[in-house]
Design a protein around this motif. Structure first.
Motif, PDB file in Angstrom:
ATOM      1  N   PHE A 184       0.808  -1.226   0.000  1.00  0.00           N
ATOM      2  CA  PHE A 184       0.000   0.000   0.000  1.00  0.00           C
ATOM      3  C   PHE A 184       0.840   1.273   0.000  1.00  0.00           C
ATOM      4  CE2 PHE A 184       0.592  -0.905   4.529  1.00  0.00           C
ATOM      5  CZ  PHE A 184       0.926   0.348   5.039  1.00  0.00           C
ATOM      6  N   SER A 185       2.060   1.211   0.504  1.00  0.00           N
ATOM      7  CA  SER A 185       2.910   2.406   0.533  1.00  0.00           C
ATOM      8  C   SER A 185       3.628   2.639  -0.796  1.00  0.00           C
ATOM      9  CB  SER A 185       3.940   2.310   1.661  1.00  0.00           C
ATOM     10  OG  SER A 185       4.777   1.183   1.484  1.00  0.00           O
ATOM     11  N   ASP A 186       3.476   1.702  -1.738  1.00  0.00           N
ATOM     12  CA  ASP A 186       4.084   1.861  -3.063  1.00  0.00           C
ATOM     13  C   ASP A 186       3.107   2.577  -4.001  1.00  0.00           C
ATOM     14  OD1 ASP A 186       6.253   0.425  -2.105  1.00  0.00           O
ATOM     15  OD2 ASP A 186       5.477  -1.487  -2.848  1.00  0.00           O
ATOM     16  N   ASP A 187       3.588   2.951  -5.166  1.00  0.00           N
ATOM     17  CA  ASP A 187       2.740   3.598  -6.175  1.00  0.00           C
ATOM     18  C   ASP A 187       2.048   2.520  -6.997  1.00  0.00           C
ATOM     19  OD1 ASP A 187       1.517   5.390  -7.863  1.00  0.00           O
ATOM     20  OD2 ASP A 187       3.312   5.793  -9.058  1.00  0.00           O
ATOM     21  N   HIS A 229      -2.209   3.788   8.579  1.00  0.00           N
ATOM     22  CA  HIS A 229      -0.789   3.738   8.904  1.00  0.00           C
ATOM     23  C   HIS A 229      -0.270   5.139   9.239  1.00  0.00           C
ATOM     24  CE1 HIS A 229       3.090   1.968   9.252  1.00  0.00           C
ATOM     25  NE2 HIS A 229       3.604   2.549   8.172  1.00  0.00           N
ATOM     26  N   ALA A 230      -0.759   6.148   8.517  1.00  0.00           N
ATOM     27  CA  ALA A 230      -0.362   7.526   8.813  1.00  0.00           C
ATOM     28  C   ALA A 230      -0.812   7.929  10.208  1.00  0.00           C
ATOM     29  CB  ALA A 230      -0.943   8.472   7.766  1.00  0.00           C
ATOM     30  N   VAL A 231      -2.025   7.551  10.577  1.00  0.00           N
ATOM     31  CA  VAL A 231      -2.535   7.839  11.918  1.00  0.00           C
ATOM     32  C   VAL A 231      -1.635   7.212  12.976  1.00  0.00           C
ATOM     33  CG1 VAL A 231      -4.398   7.245  13.530  1.00  0.00           C
ATOM     34  CG2 VAL A 231      -4.941   8.221  11.305  1.00  0.00           C
ATOM     35  N   LYS A 232      -1.206   5.993  12.739  1.00  0.00           N
ATOM     36  CA  LYS A 232      -0.327   5.309  13.691  1.00  0.00           C
ATOM     37  C   LYS A 232       1.008   6.039  13.832  1.00  0.00           C
ATOM     38  CE  LYS A 232       1.939   0.869  14.588  1.00  0.00           C
ATOM     39  NZ  LYS A 232       2.127  -0.532  14.090  1.00  0.00           N
ATOM     40  N   LEU A 233       1.598   6.429  12.698  1.00  0.00           N
ATOM     41  CA  LEU A 233       2.892   7.111  12.751  1.00  0.00           C
ATOM     42  C   LEU A 233       2.778   8.484  13.402  1.00  0.00           C
ATOM     43  CD1 LEU A 233       4.372   6.246   9.224  1.00  0.00           C
ATOM     44  CD2 LEU A 233       4.960   5.220  11.429  1.00  0.00           C
ATOM     45  N   PRO A 263       8.707  13.624  10.817  1.00  0.00           N
ATOM     46  CA  PRO A 263       8.149  14.789  10.117  1.00  0.00           C
ATOM     47  C   PRO A 263       6.957  14.390   9.254  1.00  0.00           C
ATOM     48  CG  PRO A 263      10.542  14.796   9.994  1.00  0.00           C
ATOM     49  CD  PRO A 263      10.159  13.476  10.578  1.00  0.00           C
ATOM     50  N   ILE A 264       5.979  15.270   9.189  1.00  0.00           N
ATOM     51  CA  ILE A 264       4.744  14.939   8.461  1.00  0.00           C
ATOM     52  C   ILE A 264       5.030  14.651   6.987  1.00  0.00           C
ATOM     53  CG2 ILE A 264       2.509  15.845   7.714  1.00  0.00           C
ATOM     54  CD1 ILE A 264       2.359  17.344  10.367  1.00  0.00           C
ATOM     55  N   ALA A 265       5.973  15.392   6.408  1.00  0.00           N
ATOM     56  CA  ALA A 265       6.331  15.144   5.004  1.00  0.00           C
ATOM     57  C   ALA A 265       6.851  13.725   4.817  1.00  0.00           C
ATOM     58  CB  ALA A 265       7.369  16.157   4.540  1.00  0.00           C
ATOM     59  N   GLN A 266       7.611  13.224   5.793  1.00  0.00           N
ATOM     60  CA  GLN A 266       8.136  11.863   5.707  1.00  0.00           C
ATOM     61  C   GLN A 266       7.035  10.837   5.937  1.00  0.00           C
ATOM     62  OE1 GLN A 266      11.333  11.156   4.724  1.00  0.00           O
ATOM     63  NE2 GLN A 266      10.497   9.090   4.509  1.00  0.00           N
ATOM     64  N   VAL A 267       6.104  11.159   6.836  1.00  0.00           N
ATOM     65  CA  VAL A 267       4.955  10.277   7.050  1.00  0.00           C
ATOM     66  C   VAL A 267       4.188  10.091   5.744  1.00  0.00           C
ATOM     67  CG1 VAL A 267       2.702  10.058   8.186  1.00  0.00           C
ATOM     68  CG2 VAL A 267       4.691  10.814   9.504  1.00  0.00           C
ATOM     69  N   ALA A 268       4.009  11.183   5.015  1.00  0.00           N
ATOM     70  CA  ALA A 268       3.297  11.120   3.741  1.00  0.00           C
ATOM     71  C   ALA A 268       3.991  10.159   2.782  1.00  0.00           C
ATOM     72  CB  ALA A 268       3.199  12.517   3.128  1.00  0.00           C
ATOM     73  N   ILE A 269       5.299  10.290   2.645  1.00  0.00           N
ATOM     74  CA  ILE A 269       6.045   9.437   1.715  1.00  0.00           C
ATOM     75  C   ILE A 269       6.021   7.985   2.166  1.00  0.00           C
ATOM     76  CG2 ILE A 269       8.304   8.983   0.701  1.00  0.00           C
ATOM     77  CD1 ILE A 269       6.875  11.521  -0.317  1.00  0.00           C
ATOM     78  N   ASP A 270       6.210   7.757   3.476  1.00  0.00           N
ATOM     79  CA  ASP A 270       6.282   6.393   4.001  1.00  0.00           C
ATOM     80  C   ASP A 270       4.945   5.660   3.950  1.00  0.00           C
ATOM     81  OD1 ASP A 270       8.897   6.924   4.467  1.00  0.00           O
ATOM     82  OD2 ASP A 270       8.838   6.654   6.643  1.00  0.00           O
ATOM     83  N   THR A 271       3.852   6.392   3.824  1.00  0.00           N
ATOM     84  CA  THR A 271       2.541   5.746   3.794  1.00  0.00           C
ATOM     85  C   THR A 271       1.938   5.698   2.395  1.00  0.00           C
ATOM     86  OG1 THR A 271       1.519   7.863   4.441  1.00  0.00           O
ATOM     87  CG2 THR A 271       1.970   6.268   6.185  1.00  0.00           C
ATOM     88  N   GLY A 272       2.683   6.172   1.394  1.00  0.00           N
ATOM     89  CA  GLY A 272       2.235   5.995   0.017  1.00  0.00           C
ATOM     90  C   GLY A 272       1.614   7.213  -0.632  1.00  0.00           C
ATOM     91  N   PHE A 273       1.532   8.334   0.106  1.00  0.00           N
ATOM     92  CA  PHE A 273       1.014   9.560  -0.501  1.00  0.00           C
ATOM     93  C   PHE A 273       2.146  10.252  -1.261  1.00  0.00           C
ATOM     94  CE2 PHE A 273      -1.848   8.679   3.019  1.00  0.00           C
ATOM     95  CZ  PHE A 273      -3.086   8.832   2.411  1.00  0.00           C
ATOM     96  N   PRO A 312       1.070  17.699   0.944  1.00  0.00           N
ATOM     97  CA  PRO A 312      -0.258  18.214   0.590  1.00  0.00           C
ATOM     98  C   PRO A 312      -1.258  17.113   0.244  1.00  0.00           C
ATOM     99  CG  PRO A 312       1.437  19.585  -0.401  1.00  0.00           C
ATOM    100  CD  PRO A 312       2.136  18.393   0.188  1.00  0.00           C
ATOM    101  N   HIS A 313      -0.776  16.040  -0.410  1.00  0.00           N
ATOM    102  CA  HIS A 313      -1.650  14.914  -0.740  1.00  0.00           C
ATOM    103  C   HIS A 313      -2.183  14.260   0.538  1.00  0.00           C
ATOM    104  CE1 HIS A 313      -2.143  10.851  -3.043  1.00  0.00           C
ATOM    105  NE2 HIS A 313      -3.298  11.433  -2.796  1.00  0.00           N
ATOM    106  N   LEU A 314      -1.318  14.051   1.510  1.00  0.00           N
ATOM    107  CA  LEU A 314      -1.732  13.495   2.798  1.00  0.00           C
ATOM    108  C   LEU A 314      -2.711  14.440   3.496  1.00  0.00           C
ATOM    109  CD1 LEU A 314      -1.463  11.468   5.177  1.00  0.00           C
ATOM    110  CD2 LEU A 314       0.522  12.794   5.936  1.00  0.00           C
ATOM    111  N   THR A 315      -2.421  15.726   3.447  1.00  0.00           N
ATOM    112  CA  THR A 315      -3.279  16.711   4.110  1.00  0.00           C
ATOM    113  C   THR A 315      -4.681  16.713   3.505  1.00  0.00           C
ATOM    114  OG1 THR A 315      -1.396  18.118   4.675  1.00  0.00           O
ATOM    115  CG2 THR A 315      -3.567  19.164   4.634  1.00  0.00           C
TER     116      THR A 315
END
Length: 296
Positions: free
Chosen positions: A204-207, A247-251, A258-268, A272-275
Motif C-alpha cells: 500500500f505504501s508503493d505507487d 498507517h499515517a494515523v499510527k505514525l 516529520p509529516i512530510a516523511q509520514v506522507a512518503i512512508d505511507t504511500g502519498f 499536501p496529498h496526505l493533508t
C-alpha cells in the motif's frame, strides 16, 4: 464545454450557468440545482456528496474511482460521491433543464447526530462511491430535507436536523465503509479477493495501480471492483487510501517523524496529498491530528 472545479461546492457557488438555492446546517448543506447539458469534473471533492436526479437524462457519463458508467439516469436515481477523488459527470438533458437535489455533509455528522457510534471508527471510514441507481430511502429523505431550501415549505432547524439524523443513519449502515479486517478465504468468499487484499497490505505504501491489484488477484478490473466491494464494503481505491491513512494515523500518534516523511512512508505523493486526505476523511490536518492525539 468541459468545466473543472475543485469541488461540488465551488461548482454550485461560482458557475454562472446554473441556478442553485441552498440551506446550510452545522454539518451539511442541501441544495436545489437547475442546470443544462454539461460536462463537469470535480478535481478533489472535499465533502461527502449525494445527488438525487429529479429529471432523468438522455445521455449520461459518470467516471470516478477508476470506474465508468454511461447508462442514462432515471428520475429518482442517486449518486454517491466520496471526498478526495476526482469525479467527472457529463450529461444531456431530456427537457428544458436538469433538476437535482444535492447534499454535502461532513463525516463529523456521525458523532454529532449519533454519539453512540464509535467516533474514530466512522471518522476513518468513507462514503462508498456509487454511480446513479435507484436508492428510494436516500432519495426520499433528501427530498424531505430539500424542503428547507424554500422559505414557504421550510419546517425549521429541528426538522432538518431530525431528517439529517435519519439520513446519516441510513448511510452509516448501508453506504459507509469503515475499517474492516480482511475476509477469510472460506464460506464462499472469492480467494482472489483475498489475494487482492494481501497484495494491498504488503504494497500500500508503493505507487500501485488498479491494474497491479487486478494482476495480483487474477481478476479483471471490472470483476475486481465489483467483487472487492461486495466482500469488503469498499472499492480497491478506497481500501488503499484507508490503509494508508490508518498507517499515517499510527505514525503521527506514536512517532516524531516529520509529516512530510509520514506522507512518503505511507504511500502519498507528498505532504499536501496526505493533508487533503486527512481533511476529507477526518476534517483536520495531520498537524492538528498529531497535536490532538498527544493532548489526549
Amino acid at each position: 464545454m468541459h468545466k473543472r472545479f475543485k469541488s461540488l461546492q465551488e461548482y454550485h457557488d461560482f458557475d454562472p450557468e446554473i441556478a442553485f438555492r441552498k440551506y446550510e446546517g452545522d454539518y451539511f448543506r442541501v441544495g436545489l440545482l437547475s442546470e443544462m447539458s454539461s460536462d463537469v469534473t470535480f478535481t478533489a471533492t472535499n465533502r461527502n456528496g449525494l445527488v438525487v436526479d429529479l429529471s432523468g437524462t438522455l445521455q449520461h457519463l459518470t467516471r470516478m474511482d477508476g470506474t465508468l458508467d454511461e447508462a442514462p439516469t432515471e428520475r429518482g436515481d442517486v449518486c454517491l460521491l466520496p471526498p478526495g477523488i476526482e469525479v467527472q459527470l457529463a450529461w444531456t438533458v431530456k427537457d428544458e433543464g436538469q433538476q437535482n437535489i444535492t447534499l454535502e455533509f461532513d463525516s463529523a455528522a456521525f458523532s454529532a447526530y449519533h454519539p453512540e457510534f464509535d467516533k474514530d471508527k466512522y471518522a476513518l471510514g468513507h462514503l462508498v462511491p456509487s454511480h446513479y441507481t435507484q436508492r428510494p430511502v436516500l432519495a426520499n429523505l433528501a427530498t424531505m430535507l430539500s424542503r428547507e431550501v424554500d422559505p414557504n415549505e421550510r419546517r425549521g432547524r429541528l426538522f432538518a436536523e431530525s431528517t439529517m439524523r435519519l439520513l446519516t443513519l441510513e448511510i452509516a449502515f448501508s453506504h459507509w465503509s469503515v475499517a474492516m479486517p480482511p475476509p477469510e478465504a472460506e464460506g464462499g468468499v472469492d480467494p482472489r479477493v483475498k489475494r487482492a487484499i494481501d497484495f494491498i497490505e504488503t504494497t500500500f505504501s508503493d505507487d500501485i495501480s488498479l491494474t497491479d491489484i487486478g494482476q495480483a488477484s487474477g481478476l479483471s478490473l471490472t470483476q475486481l471492483t465489483t467483487r472487492f466491494q461486495k466482500h469488503t464494503g469498499a472499492t480497491p481505491y478506497s481500501y488503499v487510501i484507508d490503509r494508508r491513512l490508518r498507517h499515517a494515523v499510527k505514525l503521527l500518534s506514536t512517532t516524531n517523524m516529520p509529516i512530510a516523511q509520514v506522507a512518503i512512508d505511507t504511500g502519498f505523493s507528498d505532504q499536501p496529498h496526505l493533508t487533503r486526505a486527512f481533511r476529507a476523511r477526518l476534517q483536520k490536518t495531520p498537524k492538528q491530528f498529531r497535536q490532538h492525539s498527544w493532548v489526549d
